[in-house]
Design a protein around this motif. Structure first.
Motif, PDB file in Angstrom:
ATOM      1  N   GLN A 247      -5.307  17.245   0.770  1.00 40.12           N
ATOM      2  CA  GLN A 247      -5.378  15.792   0.908  1.00 40.12           C
ATOM      3  C   GLN A 247      -4.594  15.106  -0.208  1.00 40.12           C
ATOM      4  N   ASP A 248      -4.337  13.835   0.018  1.00 47.24           N
ATOM      5  CA  ASP A 248      -3.699  13.007  -0.993  1.00 47.24           C
ATOM      6  C   ASP A 248      -4.198  11.582  -0.787  1.00 47.24           C
ATOM      7  N   TRP A 249      -4.344  10.834  -1.864  1.00 48.34           N
ATOM      8  CA  TRP A 249      -4.861   9.467  -1.749  1.00 48.34           C
ATOM      9  C   TRP A 249      -4.309   8.634  -2.895  1.00 48.34           C
ATOM     10  N   ASN A 250      -4.228   7.336  -2.654  1.00 43.57           N
ATOM     11  CA  ASN A 250      -3.683   6.471  -3.700  1.00 43.57           C
ATOM     12  C   ASN A 250      -3.860   5.015  -3.308  1.00 43.57           C
ATOM     13  N   TYR A 251      -3.626   4.150  -4.274  1.00 46.43           N
ATOM     14  CA  TYR A 251      -3.585   2.705  -4.057  1.00 46.43           C
ATOM     15  C   TYR A 251      -2.140   2.227  -4.063  1.00 46.43           C
ATOM     16  N   VAL A 252      -1.890   1.185  -3.296  1.00 45.87           N
ATOM     17  CA  VAL A 252      -0.593   0.525  -3.318  1.00 45.87           C
ATOM     18  C   VAL A 252      -0.844  -0.977  -3.477  1.00 45.87           C
ATOM     19  N   GLU A 253      -0.227  -1.572  -4.495  1.00 53.44           N
ATOM     20  CA  GLU A 253      -0.342  -3.025  -4.672  1.00 53.44           C
ATOM     21  C   GLU A 253       0.642  -3.671  -3.700  1.00 53.44           C
ATOM     22  N   VAL A 254       0.120  -4.195  -2.600  1.00 53.03           N
ATOM     23  CA  VAL A 254       0.978  -4.722  -1.537  1.00 53.03           C
ATOM     24  C   VAL A 254       1.385  -6.168  -1.790  1.00 53.03           C
ATOM     25  N   ARG A 255       0.591  -6.857  -2.537  1.00 57.50           N
ATOM     26  CA  ARG A 255       0.908  -8.188  -3.057  1.00 57.50           C
ATOM     27  C   ARG A 255       0.277  -8.266  -4.435  1.00 57.50           C
TER      28      ARG A 255
ATOM     29  N   GLY B 193      -9.468  -5.475   0.652  1.00 56.11           N
ATOM     30  CA  GLY B 193     -10.877  -5.812   0.477  1.00 56.11           C
ATOM     31  C   GLY B 193     -11.803  -4.939   1.302  1.00 56.11           C
ATOM     32  N   THR B 194     -11.235  -4.072   2.120  1.00 54.89           N
ATOM     33  CA  THR B 194     -11.997  -3.186   2.992  1.00 54.89           C
ATOM     34  C   THR B 194     -12.122  -1.801   2.362  1.00 54.89           C
ATOM     35  N   GLY B 195     -13.298  -1.194   2.423  1.00 55.74           N
ATOM     36  CA  GLY B 195     -13.476   0.171   1.939  1.00 55.74           C
ATOM     37  C   GLY B 195     -13.138   0.309   0.476  1.00 55.74           C
ATOM     38  N   PHE B 196     -12.185   1.203   0.146  1.00 53.96           N
ATOM     39  CA  PHE B 196     -11.715   1.367  -1.226  1.00 53.96           C
ATOM     40  C   PHE B 196     -10.689   0.303  -1.606  1.00 53.96           C
ATOM     41  N   SER B 197     -10.063  -0.347  -0.623  1.00 52.83           N
ATOM     42  CA  SER B 197      -9.084  -1.395  -0.919  1.00 52.83           C
ATOM     43  C   SER B 197      -9.784  -2.567  -1.592  1.00 52.83           C
ATOM     44  N   TYR B 198      -9.044  -3.311  -2.413  1.00 54.93           N
ATOM     45  CA  TYR B 198      -9.694  -4.401  -3.136  1.00 54.93           C
ATOM     46  C   TYR B 198      -8.688  -5.502  -3.471  1.00 54.93           C
ATOM     47  N   VAL B 199      -9.245  -6.636  -3.823  1.00 58.89           N
ATOM     48  CA  VAL B 199      -8.441  -7.759  -4.309  1.00 58.89           C
ATOM     49  C   VAL B 199      -8.938  -8.136  -5.691  1.00 58.89           C
ATOM     50  N   GLU B 200      -8.052  -8.685  -6.490  1.00 61.20           N
ATOM     51  CA  GLU B 200      -8.423  -9.092  -7.844  1.00 61.20           C
ATOM     52  C   GLU B 200      -8.998 -10.498  -7.878  1.00 61.20           C
ATOM     53  N   SER B 201      -8.745 -11.258  -6.817  1.00 61.76           N
ATOM     54  CA  SER B 201      -9.321 -12.599  -6.722  1.00 61.76           C
ATOM     55  C   SER B 201      -9.484 -12.958  -5.255  1.00 61.76           C
ATOM     56  N   PHE B 202     -10.373 -13.900  -4.969  1.00 63.04           N
ATOM     57  CA  PHE B 202     -10.647 -14.293  -3.585  1.00 63.04           C
ATOM     58  C   PHE B 202      -9.394 -14.788  -2.868  1.00 63.04           C
ATOM     59  N   GLY B 203      -8.471 -15.335  -3.616  1.00 66.85           N
ATOM     60  CA  GLY B 203      -7.274 -15.896  -3.008  1.00 66.85           C
ATOM     61  C   GLY B 203      -6.321 -14.873  -2.429  1.00 66.85           C
ATOM     62  N   GLU B 204      -6.589 -13.577  -2.657  1.00 66.42           N
ATOM     63  CA  GLU B 204      -5.681 -12.532  -2.173  1.00 66.42           C
ATOM     64  C   GLU B 204      -6.091 -11.932  -0.829  1.00 66.42           C
ATOM     65  N   TYR B 205      -7.218 -12.355  -0.275  1.00 66.76           N
ATOM     66  CA  TYR B 205      -7.589 -11.858   1.049  1.00 66.76           C
ATOM     67  C   TYR B 205      -6.554 -12.309   2.081  1.00 66.76           C
ATOM     68  N   ALA B 206      -6.314 -11.469   3.083  1.00 69.92           N
ATOM     69  CA  ALA B 206      -5.375 -11.823   4.144  1.00 69.92           C
ATOM     70  C   ALA B 206      -5.899 -13.014   4.936  1.00 69.92           C
ATOM     71  N   LEU B 207      -5.015 -13.944   5.247  1.00 71.79           N
ATOM     72  CA  LEU B 207      -5.410 -15.153   5.968  1.00 71.79           C
ATOM     73  C   LEU B 207      -5.073 -15.085   7.451  1.00 71.79           C
ATOM     74  N   ASN B 208      -4.262 -14.101   7.838  1.00 72.97           N
ATOM     75  CA  ASN B 208      -3.879 -13.995   9.242  1.00 72.97           C
ATOM     76  C   ASN B 208      -3.407 -12.575   9.552  1.00 72.97           C
ATOM     77  N   ASN B 209      -3.211 -12.322  10.825  1.00 71.93           N
ATOM     78  CA  ASN B 209      -2.821 -10.992  11.281  1.00 71.93           C
ATOM     79  C   ASN B 209      -1.428 -10.613  10.791  1.00 71.93           C
ATOM     80  N   LYS B 210      -0.539 -11.597  10.686  1.00 69.79           N
ATOM     81  CA  LYS B 210       0.817 -11.343  10.207  1.00 69.79           C
ATOM     82  C   LYS B 210       0.778 -10.804   8.773  1.00 69.79           C
ATOM     83  N   GLN B 211      -0.089 -11.374   7.952  1.00 68.90           N
ATOM     84  CA  GLN B 211      -0.189 -10.905   6.575  1.00 68.90           C
ATOM     85  C   GLN B 211      -0.722  -9.482   6.516  1.00 68.90           C
ATOM     86  N   ILE B 212      -1.692  -9.159   7.379  1.00 67.61           N
ATOM     87  CA  ILE B 212      -2.221  -7.794   7.449  1.00 67.61           C
ATOM     88  C   ILE B 212      -1.083  -6.825   7.771  1.00 67.61           C
ATOM     89  N   ALA B 213      -0.275  -7.183   8.760  1.00 70.64           N
ATOM     90  CA  ALA B 213       0.829  -6.320   9.184  1.00 70.64           C
ATOM     91  C   ALA B 213       1.844  -6.117   8.064  1.00 70.64           C
TER      92      ALA B 213
END
Length: 426
Positions: free
Chosen positions: A34-42, A115-135
């Motif tokens: 296995q392999d696992w890691n974080y990626v800072e996407v924004r 913000g899901t599972g192991f994923s996280y945000v450093e502030s509330f303002g970083e949550y995705a606001l729409n499906n395009k941002q998720i993609a």
């Protein structure tokens, strides 16, 4: 070292591939590498991935395709619900899962949105606001993943998902294709396949009343009450009052539970005790297992605590939750060579099959006529009828019997047929 003949050279090449396999992989939790890691996407927004290299008996992991798995919710963790409750190599009892996908292919579980599972945000303002941002976040993750795992750039790639993940996956596939065209990503994306998807919330919700009446789960009084509630949802959507529509959707779910005396909405035929409480992908037992076992095994105890379901992810998306994504599916079919598949467990209420069939019938794309003209065929495995399939114009639909919201759990035999249809395990 000198190699004297072609057999020695071939044997040495195979040996080197095996060394590369082992060097690339590590021990995680459960069988296989296995392999696992974080990626800072924004800035301040971090997605987590967990790669399970296939346990198939191959000389190289890269002989088998890579399948991405996205969970629903939105806000339910792929690393928990997907891996341990549905399709990973073991369950939370530590028992091997006979129908696990890793035995056939490499599987990449991604906790999305941020913000899901192991994923996280450093502030509330970083949550995705729409499906395009998720993609776009997912494309950024894959760009990083493929740079750090360059061998997978040449491996067939398939995106699978369910529920709200079925709404995220098509747009992710489209944005990944566009990024590849721009030369930003190198991959071999072949298909996007979604199960019981929430692609057209209006079609889904309008199907509730007639579906439940025909199934015998509500009587005519229940049908009338539910029809009034779903008609109000339709009116709100037509008026563009999407925020009120989100609230109305929640009220409809509560009304279904009241009218049906708490039928199991994820599979109407599953026996469900009156004292049982079930939340999709969000059980205390799963949370304890992930926090006390998996987190330690992956050495993530210093990171944000794993979250089974993050309601802030759901609320962050706001009105986008009830917006349709049919146009994205149409673009995939018209603008890309990517195969699109829909599979639907016919016993599901949450994303009921009739609603899915309705939006597919209404959808228009360049090669639709070949799908319309195609014959719906039975899926018969070892003499047993498992469902039906219809394919044409780069589009496939699968009706799966004896299954509800999670086909891979309820009917793994039919799910195996669908997996093989798109990936051929190679």
């Amino acid at each position: 070292m000198q190699l004297k003949n072609i057999k020695e050279i071939t044997a040495y090449a195979v040996f080197l591939l095996q060394v590369i396999n082992w060097a690339a992989a590590g021990r995680g939790f459960g069988p296989g590498e296995q392999d696992w890691n974080y990626v800072e996407v924004r800035k301040g927004a971090h997605l987590f991935y967990w790669l399970h290299y296939t346990t198939a008996k191959v000389s190289s992991f890269y002989e088998r395709p890579l399948v991405i798995w996205l969970q629903g919710g939105p806000g339910v963790a792929s690393t928990g619900c997907g891996c341990f409750e549905q399709l990973g190599p073991i369950d939370i009892e530590g028992q091997p899962r006979a129908s696990n996908w890793v035995q056939h292919m490499n599987v990449l579980f991604i906790d999305s949105p941020v913000g899901t599972g192991f994923s996280y945000v450093e502030s509330f303002g970083e949550y995705a606001l729409n499906n395009k941002q998720i993609a776009l976040d997912l494309v950024t993750l894959m760009s990083d993943f493929l740079r750090s795992h360059p061998e997978f750039q040449r491996v067939p790639l398939h995106i699978f998902s369910e529920s709200y993940g079925g709404k995220m996956a098509p747009e992710f596939a489209l944005e990944l294709h566009l990024a590849q065209q721009r030369g930003e990503v190198q991959c071999q994306l072949k298909s996007v396949v979604v199960g019981n998807p929430f692609i057209s919330p209006l079609d889904t919700i309008l199907s509730y009343a007639p579906y439940l009446l025909q199934m015998g789960i509500v009587d005519h009084d229940g049908y009338k009450n539910l029809s009034r509630a779903t008609f109000e949802f339709s009116r709100l959507v037509s008026a563009g009052d999407m925020r009120q529509a989100v609230d109305q959707d929640e009220q409809i779910q509560e009304l279904i539970m009241e009218i049906t005396e708490n039928v199991f909405v994820y599979n109407t035929q599953r026996r469900f005790h009156v004292d049982d409480v079930y939340h999709y992908g969000d059980s205390p037992k799963l949370s304890d297992f992930m926090v006390n076992n998996v987190t330690k095994a992956l050495n993530l105890t210093h990171m944000s605590k794993w979250t089974a379901f993050n309601s802030l992810v759901f609320f962050g998306l706001g009105i986008d939750v009830v917006k349709p994504a049919i146009d994205i599916v149409t673009r995939l079919l018209d603008e890309t060579p990517i195969r699109v598949g829909i599979f639907s467990g016919v016993l599901d209420i949450i994303c009921a099959t009739p609603g899915t069939v309705n939006w597919i019938d209404r959808m228009s794309w360049r090669s639709k006529q070949s799908y319309v003209d195609a014959t719906r065929r039975p899926i018969r495995i070892d003499g047993f009828l498992e469902g039906y399939e219809k394919q044409g114009g780069n589009f496939s639909m699968f009706w799966v019997l004896r299954s509800g919201h999670s086909v891979q759990v309820d009917n793994p035999v039919a799910m195996s047929h669908i997996l093989r249809e798109f990936t051929n395990y190679g």
